[in-house]
Design an enzyme around this catalytic site. Structure first.
Site, PDB file in Angstrom:
ATOM      1  CD  GLU A 199      -3.003   3.380  -5.476  1.00 30.62           C
ATOM      2  OE1 GLU A 199      -4.066   2.835  -5.854  1.00 30.62           O
ATOM      3  OE2 GLU A 199      -2.040   2.747  -5.019  1.00 30.62           O
TER       4      GLU A 199
ATOM      5  CG  HIS B 189      -3.136  -0.569  -7.082  1.00 33.19           C
ATOM      6  ND1 HIS B 189      -3.526   0.092  -5.955  1.00 33.19           N
ATOM      7  CD2 HIS B 189      -3.166  -1.901  -6.751  1.00 33.19           C
ATOM      8  CE1 HIS B 189      -3.789  -0.773  -4.988  1.00 33.19           C
ATOM      9  NE2 HIS B 189      -3.580  -1.998  -5.447  1.00 33.19           N
TER      10      HIS B 189
ATOM     11  NE  ARG C   5      -4.308  -1.232  -0.017  1.00 29.19           N
ATOM     12  CZ  ARG C   5      -4.430  -2.231  -0.909  1.00 29.19           C
ATOM     13  NH1 ARG C   5      -3.454  -2.486  -1.761  1.00 29.19           N
ATOM     14  NH2 ARG C   5      -5.533  -2.953  -0.969  1.00 29.19           N
TER      15      ARG C   5
HETATM   16  P1  NAP Z   1      -1.418 -11.216   4.814  1.00 30.77           P
HETATM   17  O1  NAP Z   1      -1.358 -12.636   4.399  1.00 30.77           O
HETATM   18  O2  NAP Z   1      -2.444 -10.823   5.812  1.00 30.77           O
HETATM   19  O3  NAP Z   1       0.039 -10.792   5.318  1.00 30.77           O
HETATM   20  C1  NAP Z   1       0.280  -9.567   5.960  1.00 30.77           C
HETATM   21  C2  NAP Z   1       1.559  -9.654   6.749  1.00 30.77           C
HETATM   22  O4  NAP Z   1       1.753  -8.398   7.381  1.00 30.77           O
HETATM   23  C3  NAP Z   1       1.565 -10.702   7.857  1.00 30.77           C
HETATM   24  O5  NAP Z   1       2.799 -11.353   7.832  1.00 30.77           O
HETATM   25  C4  NAP Z   1       1.388  -9.897   9.141  1.00 30.77           C
HETATM   26  O6  NAP Z   1       2.151 -10.413  10.220  1.00 30.77           O
HETATM   27  C5  NAP Z   1       2.044  -8.611   8.757  1.00 30.77           C
HETATM   28  N1  NAP Z   1       1.508  -7.485   9.534  1.00 30.77           N
HETATM   29  C6  NAP Z   1       0.237  -7.146   9.710  1.00 30.77           C
HETATM   30  N2  NAP Z   1       0.139  -6.026  10.459  1.00 30.77           N
HETATM   31  C7  NAP Z   1       1.400  -5.680  10.766  1.00 30.77           C
HETATM   32  C8  NAP Z   1       1.956  -4.648  11.526  1.00 30.77           C
HETATM   33  N3  NAP Z   1       1.178  -3.718  12.134  1.00 30.77           N
HETATM   34  N4  NAP Z   1       3.294  -4.594  11.631  1.00 30.77           N
HETATM   35  C9  NAP Z   1       4.068  -5.517  11.017  1.00 30.77           C
HETATM   36  N5  NAP Z   1       3.588  -6.537  10.306  1.00 30.77           N
HETATM   37  C10 NAP Z   1       2.273  -6.618  10.174  1.00 30.77           C
HETATM   38  O7  NAP Z   1      -1.693 -10.266   3.559  1.00 30.77           O
HETATM   39  P2  NAP Z   1      -1.224 -10.514   2.044  1.00 30.77           P
HETATM   40  O8  NAP Z   1      -2.275 -11.281   1.308  1.00 30.77           O
HETATM   41  O9  NAP Z   1       0.173 -11.005   2.027  1.00 30.77           O
HETATM   42  O10 NAP Z   1      -1.296  -9.016   1.502  1.00 30.77           O
HETATM   43  C11 NAP Z   1      -0.441  -8.020   2.032  1.00 30.77           C
HETATM   44  C12 NAP Z   1      -0.875  -6.653   1.556  1.00 30.77           C
HETATM   45  O11 NAP Z   1      -0.606  -6.535   0.159  1.00 30.77           O
HETATM   46  C13 NAP Z   1      -2.387  -6.381   1.655  1.00 30.77           C
HETATM   47  O12 NAP Z   1      -2.728  -5.869   2.934  1.00 30.77           O
HETATM   48  C14 NAP Z   1      -2.644  -5.381   0.557  1.00 30.77           C
HETATM   49  O13 NAP Z   1      -2.610  -4.079   1.089  1.00 30.77           O
HETATM   50  C15 NAP Z   1      -1.480  -5.580  -0.400  1.00 30.77           C
HETATM   51  N6  NAP Z   1      -1.891  -6.075  -1.743  1.00 30.77           N
HETATM   52  C16 NAP Z   1      -1.626  -5.314  -2.824  1.00 30.77           C
HETATM   53  C17 NAP Z   1      -1.956  -5.774  -4.091  1.00 30.77           C
HETATM   54  C18 NAP Z   1      -1.683  -4.957  -5.314  1.00 30.77           C
HETATM   55  O14 NAP Z   1      -2.485  -4.986  -6.237  1.00 30.77           O
HETATM   56  N7  NAP Z   1      -0.562  -4.279  -5.403  1.00 30.77           N
HETATM   57  C19 NAP Z   1      -2.571  -7.019  -4.241  1.00 30.77           C
HETATM   58  C20 NAP Z   1      -2.821  -7.778  -3.105  1.00 30.77           C
HETATM   59  C21 NAP Z   1      -2.477  -7.294  -1.845  1.00 30.77           C
HETATM   60  P3  NAP Z   1       1.785 -11.735  11.025  1.00 30.77           P
HETATM   61  O15 NAP Z   1       1.771 -12.848  10.044  1.00 30.77           O
HETATM   62  O16 NAP Z   1       2.867 -11.874  11.999  1.00 30.77           O
HETATM   63  O17 NAP Z   1       0.438 -11.473  11.612  1.00 30.77           O
END
Ligand code: NAP
Length: 312
Positions: A259, A277, A230
């Site tokens: 954005e 994006h 993000r």
């Molecule tokens: P996810 O599986 O929920 O993974 C998020 C990770 O962030 C987890 O390892 C979590 O830690 C960690 N985390 C959460 N809150 C935190 C904090 N306050 N401080 C430090 N670490 C923290 O999510 P994902 O599916 O990998 O997606 C990640 C992000 O990518 C999404 O939230 C979204 O914003 C973004 N995204 C972008 C696109 C795009 O089109 N560019 C597409 C998809 C997703 P723990 O495991 O230890 O809880």
């Protein structure tokens, strides 16, 4: 009896008749305010804010089925207080987003855009031993900030490139460590040791501005910053300055703080690869995201647990 639901109009061509069965749909038009009324479900894109005001005007609402993995466009506290379920679309977009992250890593490690520009300009003078030299990835360190679904998928791909992997996360990921040799470290050492830093945490009050002038100064000279998570994780002006003054090797971004506007200094900064994006933008993934959002709606309206709630 059909249920009144609001769905982002952009999803129309991705949804099948089966996805919409039993639903009386009002299509929400981008840029127009969220309709008010007796709707029981809303399926927004991440560009639509759903907060206290919207909830007040949707008194029958039972679910906000966000069509994205991130849900920073939803006031989850307000939703919880109103007993409205919030769901997202994780997993189905993990591979597409990890692939796009690698597109950016590779395009930053080697001067891809500069090479294309040279060819297109018609000024290429032929093979030259010291022209457009890039970074060899084998043996270099990839630092993952966040090792959830996408962070781990990016890390698993890194083994094929012979990279050493370190990650910063709230909780340890033993399977990921066993499979890839990754090592968990604090954010400080990660920034200091990594040749490529890739961001994969959600946008939350704690992660906003995680990459700022201080953290950029702690990064290795010549390192690459990648952000497909993000935009507001990064202070964009500070990033532009780190590129302008030559401290950072390159930046590959898919997401921005405001954005679709992009900070003018970032837009003008050297050695950037800026994408609009498109992390999850494959036909298969976008259809799966839309179908999953609607599957969450149908489950909740049928009195069943949602498939992918953001909180349990
Ligand atoms: P996810 O599986 O929920 O993974 C998020 C990770 O962030 C987890 O390892 C979590 O830690 C960690 N985390 C959460 N809150 C935190 C904090 N306050 N401080 C430090 N670490 C923290 O999510 P994902 O599916 O990998 O997606 C990640 C992000 O990518 C999404 O939230 C979204 O914003 C973004 N995204 C972008 C696109 C795009 O089109 N560019 C597409 C998809 C997703 P723990 O495991 O230890 O809880």
């Amino acid at each position: 009896m059909s249920h009144l639901v609001l769905i982002a109009a952009e999803l129309r061509e991705l949804l099948t008749a089966a996805d919409l069965e039993g639903l009386d749909v009002t299509w929400m038009v981008a840029g127009e305010p969220t309709p008010r009324g007796e709707f029981v479900a809303i399926v927004p894109l991440l560009s639509r804010w759903v907060g206290g005001t919207e909830l007040k005007h949707l008194p029958q609402l039972r679910i906000i089925a966000n069509c994205a993995a991130g849900y920073n466009n939803v006031d989850v506290v307000a939703a919880e207080m109103r007993n409205v379920t919030v769901t997202n679309t994780p997993d189905v977009l993990t591979d597409a987003t990890a692939d796009l992250t690698w597109t950016l890593i590779l395009a930053c490690a080697r001067p891809l855009l500069e090479g294309i520009a040279l060819i297109k300009s018609g000024t290429w003078a032929g093979w030259h031993p010291t022209e457009l030299l890039g970074l060899e990835l084998r043996g270099k360190t990839l630092g993952l900030v966040g090792a959830g679904r996408i962070g781990q998928a990016v890390g698993r791909r890194a083994t094929g490139f012979g990279m050493r992997i370190i990650y910063a996360a709230r909780t340890a990921k033993p399977d990921f460590e066993t499979d890839t040799g990754a090592r968990r470290v604090e954010l400080g050492p990660l920034l200091h040791e990594s040749d490529v830093v890739s961001l994969h945490v959600p946008s939350t009050p704690e992660t906003k501005g995680l990459i700022n002038s201080d953290s950029l100064a702690r990064m290795k000279a010549g390192a690459i910053l990648i952000n497909t998570a993000r935009g507001d994780l990064v202070r964009e002006e500070a990033l532009a300055i780190a590129l302008e003054n030559g401290h950072l090797g390159a930046a590959g971004l898919d997401v921005y703080a405001d954005e679709p506007a992009i900070h003018p200094r970032l837009l003008a900064a050297p050695r950037t690869v800026l994408l609009p994006h498109i992390g999850s933008a494959t036909g298969d993934t976008r259809r799966r995201m839309a179908a999953l959002a609607l599957a969450n709606v149908r489950a909740v309206l049928a009195g069943q647990p949602p498939l992918t709630p953001v909180f349990r």
